[in-house]
Design a protein around this motif. Structure first.
Motif: not given
Length: 202
Positions: A80-96
């Protein structure tokens, strides 16, 4: 099935398995075993054998089952996290938070989305938002970051939400002329967009 060395290492780090040897070799062997298996059938017994042969450690069946379950859960989280990170608009806004299975999307300091995956519950600024299912996270997160709208956050739960007619604490609106109306509502504590905080009662 697929897993990663990091997922296996993370899981094993939470078990107090005193005295086992050659940790790196064991983690590598578990990763290889996982990658070469089609399902989890018999996996606890295979794990017990690996611990015995590689680490000279007698792993009990209950702990073996728990380790298998935990690795499986970490795999799902990674997917799930890798799928979200693959989206350019999200990747620098995510933590797990791998220990608690929480993914956080920080749109900005006053717009923080937390999804508790084991509960399938998502909160915005620590207030319950919705029961977002795992497969819908990507679309919802992208909407949070890209949608051009205003969000009014309520201090207390909205009355109509008890009838499941509205969101509990959040009201989305497009018309900027309504901002003053929401500012005058004593129950509204914040108004924000995905770019900035517009109003705060605090």
């Amino acid at each position: 099935m697929k897993t990663s060395y990091q997922d296996v290492a993370f899981v094993l780090s939470y078990y107090n398995l005193d005295g086992f040897n050659d940790n790196e070799k064991l983690i590598g062997a578990i990763t290889e075993l996982w990658d070469n298996s089609k399902n989890l059938f018999g996996m606890p017994d295979k794990l017990i054998s690996l611990f015995h042969n590689i680490a000279d450690y007698e792993l009990d069946k209950k702990t073996a089952k728990k380790i298998v379950y935990d690795i499986h859960c970490q795999n799902d989280l990674s997917y799930i996290y890798d799928e979200l990170l693959a989206c350019d608009v999200l990747k620098d806004k995510l933590t797990v938070d791998r220990k608690n299975f929480v993914i956080t999307l920080k749109v900005h300091d006053n717009f923080i989305v937390k999804s508790y995956l084991t509960l399938q519950k998502t909160y915005i600024n620590d207030k319950f938002y919705y029961d977002i299912e795992d497969q819908d996270l990507l679309a919802c997160y992208c909407d949070f970051v890209q949608d051009d709208c205003f969000h009014a956050q309520y201090r207390r739960r909205r009355l109509l939400s008890y009838l499941h007619l509205t969101n509990r604490y959040l009201k989305d609106f497009k018309n900027a002329n309504k901002i003053e109306k929401y500012k005058n509502n004593k129950n509204v504590e914040m108004i924000f967009t995905n770019k900035e905080l517009i109003y705060s009662k605090n």
